[in-house]
Design a protein around this motif. Structure first.
Motif, PDB file in Angstrom:
ATOM      1  N   UNK A   9      -6.692   0.051   4.053  1.00 54.41           N
ATOM      2  CA  UNK A   9      -5.825   1.126   4.949  1.00 54.41           C
ATOM      3  C   UNK A   9      -5.150   2.104   4.054  1.00 54.41           C
ATOM      4  N   UNK A  10      -5.321   3.256   4.582  1.00 54.11           N
ATOM      5  CA  UNK A  10      -4.432   4.555   4.157  1.00 54.11           C
ATOM      6  C   UNK A  10      -3.815   4.982   5.219  1.00 54.11           C
ATOM      7  N   UNK A  11      -2.419   5.083   5.307  1.00 52.90           N
ATOM      8  CA  UNK A  11      -1.526   5.805   6.349  1.00 52.90           C
ATOM      9  C   UNK A  11      -1.056   6.991   5.992  1.00 52.90           C
ATOM     10  N   UNK A  12      -1.152   8.247   6.640  1.00 56.11           N
ATOM     11  CA  UNK A  12      -0.494   9.319   6.239  1.00 56.11           C
ATOM     12  C   UNK A  12       0.649   9.603   7.316  1.00 56.11           C
ATOM     13  N   UNK A  13       1.837   9.866   6.874  1.00 58.06           N
ATOM     14  CA  UNK A  13       2.922   9.983   7.688  1.00 58.06           C
ATOM     15  C   UNK A  13       3.687  11.304   7.275  1.00 58.06           C
ATOM     16  N   UNK A  14       3.775  12.226   8.371  1.00 58.99           N
ATOM     17  CA  UNK A  14       4.360  13.411   7.914  1.00 58.99           C
ATOM     18  C   UNK A  14       5.495  13.620   8.815  1.00 58.99           C
ATOM     19  N   UNK A  15       6.749  13.977   8.222  1.00 56.47           N
ATOM     20  CA  UNK A  15       7.888  14.338   8.827  1.00 56.47           C
ATOM     21  C   UNK A  15       8.477  15.742   8.739  1.00 56.47           C
ATOM     22  N   UNK A  16       9.040  16.332   9.511  1.00 60.10           N
ATOM     23  CA  UNK A  16       9.389  17.731   9.132  1.00 60.10           C
ATOM     24  C   UNK A  16      10.979  17.999   9.792  1.00 60.10           C
ATOM     25  N   UNK A  17      11.714  18.672   9.141  1.00 62.18           N
ATOM     26  CA  UNK A  17      12.655  19.430  10.042  1.00 62.18           C
ATOM     27  C   UNK A  17      13.708  18.297  10.113  1.00 62.18           C
ATOM     28  N   UNK A  18      14.083  17.216   9.312  1.00 67.08           N
ATOM     29  CA  UNK A  18      14.851  16.255   9.136  1.00 67.08           C
ATOM     30  C   UNK A  18      15.680  16.222   8.162  1.00 67.08           C
ATOM     31  N   UNK A  19      16.971  16.060   8.390  1.00 65.06           N
ATOM     32  CA  UNK A  19      18.078  16.225   7.262  1.00 65.06           C
ATOM     33  C   UNK A  19      17.863  15.188   6.288  1.00 65.06           C
ATOM     34  N   UNK A  20      17.045  14.201   6.354  1.00 66.27           N
ATOM     35  CA  UNK A  20      17.005  13.342   5.323  1.00 66.27           C
ATOM     36  C   UNK A  20      16.053  13.747   3.974  1.00 66.27           C
ATOM     37  N   UNK A  21      15.034  14.753   4.680  1.00 64.84           N
ATOM     38  CA  UNK A  21      14.193  15.172   3.811  1.00 64.84           C
ATOM     39  C   UNK A  21      14.792  16.308   2.892  1.00 64.84           C
ATOM     40  N   UNK A  22      15.962  17.036   3.437  1.00 60.04           N
ATOM     41  CA  UNK A  22      16.624  17.626   2.211  1.00 60.04           C
ATOM     42  C   UNK A  22      17.132  17.165   1.051  1.00 60.04           C
ATOM     43  N   UNK A  23      17.518  15.779   1.134  1.00 56.70           N
ATOM     44  CA  UNK A  23      18.124  14.869  -0.025  1.00 56.70           C
ATOM     45  C   UNK A  23      16.747  14.593  -0.770  1.00 56.70           C
ATOM     46  N   UNK A  24      15.797  14.310  -0.396  1.00 61.85           N
ATOM     47  CA  UNK A  24      14.769  14.027  -0.832  1.00 61.85           C
ATOM     48  C   UNK A  24      14.014  15.222  -1.903  1.00 61.85           C
ATOM     49  N   UNK A  25      14.253  16.296  -1.071  1.00 58.44           N
ATOM     50  CA  UNK A  25      13.745  17.652  -1.792  1.00 58.44           C
ATOM     51  C   UNK A  25      14.322  17.885  -3.120  1.00 58.44           C
ATOM     52  N   UNK A  26      15.716  17.362  -3.389  1.00 57.97           N
ATOM     53  CA  UNK A  26      16.147  17.928  -4.604  1.00 57.97           C
ATOM     54  C   UNK A  26      15.647  16.725  -5.770  1.00 57.97           C
ATOM     55  N   UNK A  27      15.237  15.813  -5.408  1.00 60.62           N
ATOM     56  CA  UNK A  27      14.441  14.893  -6.231  1.00 60.62           C
ATOM     57  C   UNK A  27      13.215  15.441  -6.551  1.00 60.62           C
ATOM     58  N   UNK A  28      12.498  15.722  -5.649  1.00 61.22           N
ATOM     59  CA  UNK A  28      11.106  16.089  -5.732  1.00 61.22           C
ATOM     60  C   UNK A  28      10.909  17.444  -6.543  1.00 61.22           C
ATOM     61  N   UNK A  29      11.996  18.332  -6.330  1.00 60.48           N
ATOM     62  CA  UNK A  29      11.922  19.552  -6.998  1.00 60.48           C
ATOM     63  C   UNK A  29      12.166  19.519  -8.374  1.00 60.48           C
ATOM     64  N   UNK A  30      12.760  18.545  -8.933  1.00 60.73           N
ATOM     65  CA  UNK A  30      13.302  18.247 -10.393  1.00 60.73           C
ATOM     66  C   UNK A  30      11.948  17.522 -10.978  1.00 60.73           C
ATOM     67  N   UNK A  31      10.937  17.963 -11.689  1.00 60.82           N
ATOM     68  CA  UNK A  31      10.003  17.250 -12.451  1.00 60.82           C
ATOM     69  C   UNK A  31      10.622  15.939 -13.192  1.00 60.82           C
ATOM     70  N   UNK A  32      12.065  15.987 -13.725  1.00 60.50           N
ATOM     71  CA  UNK A  32      12.194  14.804 -14.393  1.00 60.50           C
ATOM     72  C   UNK A  32      12.856  13.963 -13.597  1.00 60.50           C
ATOM     73  N   UNK A  33      13.401  14.190 -12.498  1.00 63.25           N
ATOM     74  CA  UNK A  33      13.832  13.005 -11.668  1.00 63.25           C
ATOM     75  C   UNK A  33      12.496  12.531 -10.833  1.00 63.25           C
ATOM     76  N   UNK A  34      11.618  13.267 -10.306  1.00 61.27           N
ATOM     77  CA  UNK A  34      10.464  12.926  -9.890  1.00 61.27           C
ATOM     78  C   UNK A  34       9.540  12.127 -10.640  1.00 61.27           C
ATOM     79  N   UNK A  35       9.343  12.523 -12.057  1.00 62.48           N
ATOM     80  CA  UNK A  35       8.834  11.733 -12.929  1.00 62.48           C
ATOM     81  C   UNK A  35       9.247  10.239 -13.272  1.00 62.48           C
ATOM     82  N   UNK A  36      10.415  10.080 -12.977  1.00 61.32           N
ATOM     83  CA  UNK A  36      11.266   8.701 -13.146  1.00 61.32           C
ATOM     84  C   UNK A  36      10.814   7.963 -11.880  1.00 61.32           C
ATOM     85  N   UNK A  37      10.105   8.525 -10.614  1.00 61.28           N
ATOM     86  CA  UNK A  37       9.862   7.822  -9.478  1.00 61.28           C
ATOM     87  C   UNK A  37       8.308   7.511  -9.569  1.00 61.28           C
ATOM     88  N   UNK A  38       7.673   7.907 -10.457  1.00 54.79           N
ATOM     89  CA  UNK A  38       6.150   7.747 -10.693  1.00 54.79           C
ATOM     90  C   UNK A  38       5.377   8.807 -11.447  1.00 54.79           C
TER      91      UNK A  38
END
Length: 189
Positions: A106-135
């Protein structure tokens, strides 16, 4: 006085986004406006909340519509969508769809928008150094995504929409599904 001004501002903002044709959303906005003009502030507030919930439901349905059809060799379940409280403790909208191949992977796609938790993750995903540490950093169209060691893919669309592709299928299948998502539709373009 302040509450009245806030209510008027909220009403005007909602009217500006309301489509020209009559539908449930514009009906709720019209009901709110009539109640407000009649001095029925609680009824106006309730009608505005209804209009907001209906807008979130429409947004969730749009998220679901951006999920891809099954790729060759796969089948897809119906996409599901939820809005506000149903999407999680922090609100927003959510849609998901599950895909299955002949090997029962199986493959499951989940899409979530306009949730305050996303803003916290956005900082990690926007930084290539931090994002690279996650995978492993991968490109999904013009977007930077992270593919974890288990092959799961995470990406941020328009700085407000989190896409997660996961499951027990091989990593290349998860990446193929991430690339099949209609990202332009997710972003409202």
């Amino acid at each position: 006085m302040r509450r009245s001004m806030l209510m008027t501002a909220a009403l005007m903002a909602m009217i500006a986004v309301a489509p020209a044709r009559a539908d449930d959303i514009s009906d709720a906005i019209g009901e709110a406006q009539r109640a407000y003009q009649g001095g029925q502030f609680q009824a106006a507030q309730t009608a505005l909340q209804e209009a907001l919930q209906l807008l979130q439901q429409r947004g969730a349905a749009n998220l679901a519509a951006a999920l891809p059809d099954a790729l060759p060799g796969w089948t897809a379940e119906e996409a599901t969508s939820n809005a506000a409280g149903a999407a999680g403790l922090f609100g927003g909208s959510m849609a998901s769809r599950t895909y299955r191949n002949a090997q029962d992977q199986t493959v499951e796609i989940q899409v979530m928008s306009d949730n305050p938790m996303i803003a916290q993750l956005a900082a990690v995903l926007a930084n290539p150094m931090l994002a690279g540490a996650m995978g492993r950093l991968v490109r999904v169209g013009e977007l930077r995504a992270i593919q974890a060691n288990d092959g799961n893919v995470s990406m941020l669309v328009d700085n407000r929409i989190l896409v997660q592709v996961q499951g027990d299928a091989p990593a290349d299948a998860k990446l193929a599904y991430a690339r099949a998502i209609n990202v332009a539709r997710l972003a409202g373009r």
